[in-house]
Design a protein around this motif. Structure first.
Motif, PDB file in Angstrom:
ATOM      1  N   ALA A  12       7.287 -31.755  30.055  1.00 17.01           N
ATOM      2  CA  ALA A  12       7.845 -32.768  30.068  1.00 17.01           C
ATOM      3  C   ALA A  12       7.262 -34.319  30.830  1.00 17.01           C
ATOM      4  CB  ALA A  12       8.994 -32.195  31.511  1.00 17.01           C
ATOM      5  N   SER A  13       8.235 -35.309  30.732  1.00 21.49           N
ATOM      6  CA  SER A  13       7.366 -36.075  31.849  1.00 21.49           C
ATOM      7  C   SER A  13       8.895 -37.010  32.005  1.00 21.49           C
ATOM      8  CB  SER A  13       6.405 -37.208  30.823  1.00 21.49           C
ATOM      9  OG  SER A  13       7.402 -37.795  28.876  1.00 21.49           O
ATOM     10  N   THR A  14       8.590 -37.808  33.302  1.00 21.52           N
ATOM     11  CA  THR A  14       9.255 -39.321  33.549  1.00 21.52           C
ATOM     12  C   THR A  14       8.850 -40.283  33.261  1.00 21.52           C
ATOM     13  OG1 THR A  14      10.648 -40.163  35.657  1.00 21.52           O
ATOM     14  CG2 THR A  14       8.358 -38.881  35.790  1.00 21.52           C
ATOM     15  N   SER A  15       9.700 -41.824  32.908  1.00 26.03           N
ATOM     16  CA  SER A  15       8.650 -42.542  32.937  1.00 26.03           C
ATOM     17  C   SER A  15       9.326 -43.910  33.617  1.00 26.03           C
ATOM     18  CB  SER A  15       8.605 -42.859  31.243  1.00 26.03           C
ATOM     19  OG  SER A  15       9.776 -42.911  30.711  1.00 26.03           O
ATOM     20  N   ASN A  16       8.541 -44.724  33.758  1.00 23.58           N
ATOM     21  CA  ASN A  16       9.425 -46.226  34.257  1.00 23.58           C
ATOM     22  C   ASN A  16       8.984 -45.946  35.456  1.00 23.58           C
ATOM     23  OD1 ASN A  16       9.984 -47.292  31.605  1.00 23.58           O
ATOM     24  ND2 ASN A  16      12.079 -46.566  32.170  1.00 23.58           N
ATOM     25  N   LEU A  17       9.308 -45.159  36.011  1.00 22.04           N
ATOM     26  CA  LEU A  17       8.776 -45.193  38.286  1.00 22.04           C
ATOM     27  C   LEU A  17       9.618 -46.406  38.143  1.00 22.04           C
ATOM     28  CD1 LEU A  17       7.142 -42.698  36.481  1.00 22.04           C
ATOM     29  CD2 LEU A  17       6.084 -43.211  38.621  1.00 22.04           C
ATOM     30  N   GLY A  18      10.456 -47.136  38.016  1.00 21.96           N
ATOM     31  CA  GLY A  18      11.148 -48.351  38.885  1.00 21.96           C
ATOM     32  C   GLY A  18      10.905 -49.381  38.081  1.00 21.96           C
ATOM     33  N   ALA A  19      10.074 -49.953  38.118  1.00 18.58           N
ATOM     34  CA  ALA A  19       9.666 -51.593  38.106  1.00 18.58           C
ATOM     35  C   ALA A  19       8.368 -51.277  37.488  1.00 18.58           C
ATOM     36  CB  ALA A  19       8.511 -52.652  38.913  1.00 18.58           C
ATOM     37  N   GLY A  20       7.694 -50.164  36.530  1.00 13.86           N
ATOM     38  CA  GLY A  20       6.888 -49.710  35.800  1.00 13.86           C
ATOM     39  C   GLY A  20       7.283 -49.661  34.272  1.00 13.86           C
ATOM     40  N   PHE A  21       8.252 -50.912  34.172  1.00 10.47           N
ATOM     41  CA  PHE A  21       9.007 -50.798  32.565  1.00 10.47           C
ATOM     42  C   PHE A  21       8.039 -50.236  31.549  1.00 10.47           C
ATOM     43  CE2 PHE A  21      11.869 -52.345  29.049  1.00 10.47           C
ATOM     44  CZ  PHE A  21      13.099 -51.012  28.922  1.00 10.47           C
ATOM     45  N   ASP A  22       8.305 -49.502  30.522  1.00  8.79           N
ATOM     46  CA  ASP A  22       7.236 -49.210  29.793  1.00  8.79           C
ATOM     47  C   ASP A  22       6.338 -48.627  29.739  1.00  8.79           C
ATOM     48  OD1 ASP A  22       9.411 -48.863  27.633  1.00  8.79           O
ATOM     49  OD2 ASP A  22       8.897 -50.480  26.881  1.00  8.79           O
ATOM     50  N   THR A  23       5.064 -48.647  30.751  1.00 11.78           N
ATOM     51  CA  THR A  23       4.414 -48.875  31.816  1.00 11.78           C
ATOM     52  C   THR A  23       3.807 -47.827  32.133  1.00 11.78           C
ATOM     53  OG1 THR A  23       4.178 -51.300  31.996  1.00 11.78           O
ATOM     54  CG2 THR A  23       2.478 -50.354  33.009  1.00 11.78           C
ATOM     55  N   PHE A  24       4.652 -46.908  33.264  1.00 13.69           N
ATOM     56  CA  PHE A  24       4.134 -45.884  33.869  1.00 13.69           C
ATOM     57  C   PHE A  24       4.940 -44.766  33.030  1.00 13.69           C
ATOM     58  CE2 PHE A  24       4.181 -49.026  37.928  1.00 13.69           C
ATOM     59  CZ  PHE A  24       3.218 -49.213  37.176  1.00 13.69           C
ATOM     60  N   GLY A  25       3.596 -43.316  33.183  1.00 13.88           N
ATOM     61  CA  GLY A  25       4.579 -42.330  32.506  1.00 13.88           C
ATOM     62  C   GLY A  25       3.734 -40.947  33.610  1.00 13.88           C
ATOM     63  N   LEU A  26       4.451 -40.306  33.971  1.00 17.72           N
ATOM     64  CA  LEU A  26       4.433 -39.116  35.254  1.00 17.72           C
ATOM     65  C   LEU A  26       4.250 -37.796  33.836  1.00 17.72           C
ATOM     66  CD1 LEU A  26       2.640 -38.472  37.190  1.00 17.72           C
ATOM     67  CD2 LEU A  26       4.794 -38.113  38.252  1.00 17.72           C
ATOM     68  N   GLY A  92      16.291 -38.721  29.372  1.00 21.27           N
ATOM     69  CA  GLY A  92      15.358 -38.722  30.121  1.00 21.27           C
ATOM     70  C   GLY A  92      14.180 -38.334  30.195  1.00 21.27           C
ATOM     71  N   LEU A  93      13.453 -37.191  30.028  1.00 22.70           N
ATOM     72  CA  LEU A  93      12.715 -36.330  30.522  1.00 22.70           C
ATOM     73  C   LEU A  93      11.462 -36.667  29.756  1.00 22.70           C
ATOM     74  CD1 LEU A  93      14.192 -33.743  32.603  1.00 22.70           C
ATOM     75  CD2 LEU A  93      12.423 -36.113  33.249  1.00 22.70           C
ATOM     76  N   GLY A  94      11.650 -37.234  28.450  1.00 24.32           N
ATOM     77  CA  GLY A  94      10.718 -37.016  26.961  1.00 24.32           C
ATOM     78  C   GLY A  94      10.593 -36.149  26.397  1.00 24.32           C
ATOM     79  N   SER A  95      12.071 -34.979  25.911  1.00 24.12           N
ATOM     80  CA  SER A  95      11.995 -34.411  24.792  1.00 24.12           C
ATOM     81  C   SER A  95      11.747 -34.377  23.362  1.00 24.12           C
ATOM     82  CB  SER A  95      13.374 -33.595  25.034  1.00 24.12           C
ATOM     83  OG  SER A  95      14.183 -34.092  24.810  1.00 24.12           O
ATOM     84  N   SER A  96      12.103 -35.679  23.126  1.00 23.86           N
ATOM     85  CA  SER A  96      11.810 -36.207  21.806  1.00 23.86           C
ATOM     86  C   SER A  96      10.054 -35.768  22.067  1.00 23.86           C
ATOM     87  CB  SER A  96      12.302 -36.796  21.616  1.00 23.86           C
ATOM     88  OG  SER A  96      13.690 -37.675  21.354  1.00 23.86           O
ATOM     89  N   ALA A  97       9.029 -37.106  23.086  1.00 22.82           N
ATOM     90  CA  ALA A  97       7.894 -36.943  22.658  1.00 22.82           C
ATOM     91  C   ALA A  97       7.265 -35.217  22.912  1.00 22.82           C
ATOM     92  CB  ALA A  97       7.210 -37.815  24.031  1.00 22.82           C
ATOM     93  N   LEU A 246      11.444 -40.596  49.404  1.00 23.25           N
ATOM     94  CA  LEU A 246      10.409 -41.704  49.841  1.00 23.25           C
ATOM     95  C   LEU A 246      10.972 -42.698  48.701  1.00 23.25           C
ATOM     96  CD1 LEU A 246       7.005 -39.506  49.912  1.00 23.25           C
ATOM     97  CD2 LEU A 246       8.885 -40.785  51.508  1.00 23.25           C
ATOM     98  N   ALA A 247      10.999 -42.358  47.153  1.00 28.33           N
ATOM     99  CA  ALA A 247      11.460 -43.036  46.176  1.00 28.33           C
ATOM    100  C   ALA A 247      12.350 -42.598  45.224  1.00 28.33           C
ATOM    101  CB  ALA A 247      10.283 -43.542  45.591  1.00 28.33           C
ATOM    102  N   VAL A 248      13.500 -43.311  45.057  1.00 30.08           N
ATOM    103  CA  VAL A 248      14.594 -42.727  43.496  1.00 30.08           C
ATOM    104  C   VAL A 248      14.650 -43.465  42.458  1.00 30.08           C
ATOM    105  CG1 VAL A 248      16.633 -41.790  43.674  1.00 30.08           C
ATOM    106  CG2 VAL A 248      15.344 -42.027  45.677  1.00 30.08           C
ATOM    107  N   PHE A 249      14.580 -42.835  41.629  1.00 29.66           N
ATOM    108  CA  PHE A 249      14.834 -44.084  40.193  1.00 29.66           C
ATOM    109  C   PHE A 249      14.939 -43.033  39.299  1.00 29.66           C
ATOM    110  CE2 PHE A 249      11.002 -42.260  41.204  1.00 29.66           C
ATOM    111  CZ  PHE A 249      10.234 -41.799  39.517  1.00 29.66           C
ATOM    112  N   LEU A 250      15.735 -44.273  37.959  1.00 33.33           N
ATOM    113  CA  LEU A 250      15.948 -43.001  36.866  1.00 33.33           C
ATOM    114  C   LEU A 250      14.645 -43.107  36.249  1.00 33.33           C
ATOM    115  CD1 LEU A 250      18.501 -43.908  34.599  1.00 33.33           C
ATOM    116  CD2 LEU A 250      17.641 -45.597  33.589  1.00 33.33           C
ATOM    117  N   SER A 251      14.676 -41.423  35.713  1.00 29.82           N
ATOM    118  CA  SER A 251      14.193 -41.578  34.568  1.00 29.82           C
ATOM    119  C   SER A 251      14.009 -41.828  32.917  1.00 29.82           C
ATOM    120  CB  SER A 251      14.106 -39.883  34.919  1.00 29.82           C
ATOM    121  OG  SER A 251      12.924 -39.071  34.028  1.00 29.82           O
ATOM    122  N   GLY A 252      13.119 -42.543  32.458  1.00 31.63           N
ATOM    123  CA  GLY A 252      13.143 -42.788  31.529  1.00 31.63           C
ATOM    124  C   GLY A 252      14.244 -44.065  31.306  1.00 31.63           C
TER     125      GLY A 252
END
Length: 305
Positions: A12-26, A92-97, A246-252
């Motif tokens: 699975a993955s979480t993406s964006n991590l807040g401000a990194g829209f379409d940029t960060f993926g974990l 928002g956890l990358g199931s399609s990916a 420490l940080a909270v954000f929408l996952s994908g």
């Protein structure tokens, strides 16, 4: 065709991590498993999440696999696929990916081809033109991505001491719907706001200095618009911070909400679940770590996540 049986594990993955829209993926250590073998027709057996998914060649896995056959001029040979899914769909956890990545990797396996990452993304972008979920699923780890004349990325070490608590509400939210609410043009002020915070997030993670993470995941490009689709969104964030996140954000694209913490993951997760319940939404939480391997071949599907 190559070996007639193979199992792939994709994270699975979480993406964006807040401000990194379409940029960060974990990439996260929650997995879908795909076991495939050549067959006389397309056939799918689905265990776990995604019971509503098509069980014929309309399944995303089959569509990607057939697109690979088309692009590389190979005769399509159907597969029997067993999917053992631990990743909820449309959350928002990358199931399609995972379906896209598994189809490409298993196509390579059965056709005895080794594609470059550029070739893999050429296929994948036909279905999901955003690398922030695809690259973590392929490669694992924390990825910073950029799309230009080609896809650029850097894979950075993610602090091992950080846990990722994801709170998954019991409703789906399609990426298409979540993108429809976004603005196509933004102010210079908002663009600068996000650049500053995305840069601050990377710097904070690299230096293992977590004091600024709460500010670093603030965003003006997508979360302010998407929160209208998620009941009690602000309350869920506040409840996690109140328990030490420490940080909270929408996952994908959501509706899953993720948080980073050093400890107290059960308290944080429970508080987020309770905040959703206040809005009449049932939810569950998982405490996860970063997956560093990406998509790998394995001997058999495991019984756990």
């Amino acid at each position: 065709m190559g070996q007639d049986y193979a199992t792939l594990r994709v994270p699975a993955s979480t993406s964006n991590l807040g401000a990194g829209f379409d940029t960060f993926g974990l990439a996260l250590n929650l997995y879908n498993y795909f076991t495939a073998q050549p067959w006389d027709r397309w056939e799918f057996e689905i265990e776990g999440e995604g019971q509503e998914l098509p069980k014929n060649e309309e399944n995303l896995f089959a569509r990607v696999y057939l697109k690979a056959c088309e692009l590389f001029s190979q005769k399509p040979i159907p597969l029997k696929v067993k999917m053992k899914n631990h990743i909820p769909t449309a959350r928002g956890l990358g199931s399609s990916a995972t379906a896209i990545v598994s189809a490409i990797k298993l196509w390579e396996h059965f056709y005895q081809r080794t594609l470059s990452l550029e070739e893999r993304l050429r296929i994948a972008f036909e279905f999901e033109p955003h690398p922030d979920n695809l690259l973590p699923a392929f490669l694992g780890g924390f990825l910073v991505c950029a799309v230009g004349e080609r896809v650029y990325y850097q894979r950075l070490d993610f602090p091992e001491e950080l846990k990722v608590v994801v709170c998954i509400p019991d409703f789906e939210l399609s990426t298409k719907k979540a993108r429809e609410v976004l603005r196509q043009e933004v102010s210079l002020k908002d663009a600068v706001y996000n650049i500053q915070r995305a840069s601050l997030l990377v710097a904070s993670l690299c230096k293992r200095d977590y004091q600024a993470l709460r500010s670093a995941v603030k965003d003006r490009l997508h979360q302010p618009y998407r929160k209208s689709l998620i009941p009690n969104f602000e309350r869920v964030l506040e409840s996690a911070y109140s328990e030490g996140a420490l940080a909270v954000f929408l996952s994908g694209a959501g509706p899953t909400i993720a948080s980073l913490c050093l400890e107290g993951e059960d308290k944080i997760g429970s508080a987020m679940v309770y905040a959703f319940q206040e809005a009449g939404i049932s939810a569950k939480y998982l405490s996860l770590k970063v997956d560093k391997e990406g998509a790998i071949f394995t001997t058999a599907p495991a019984s756990g996540g």
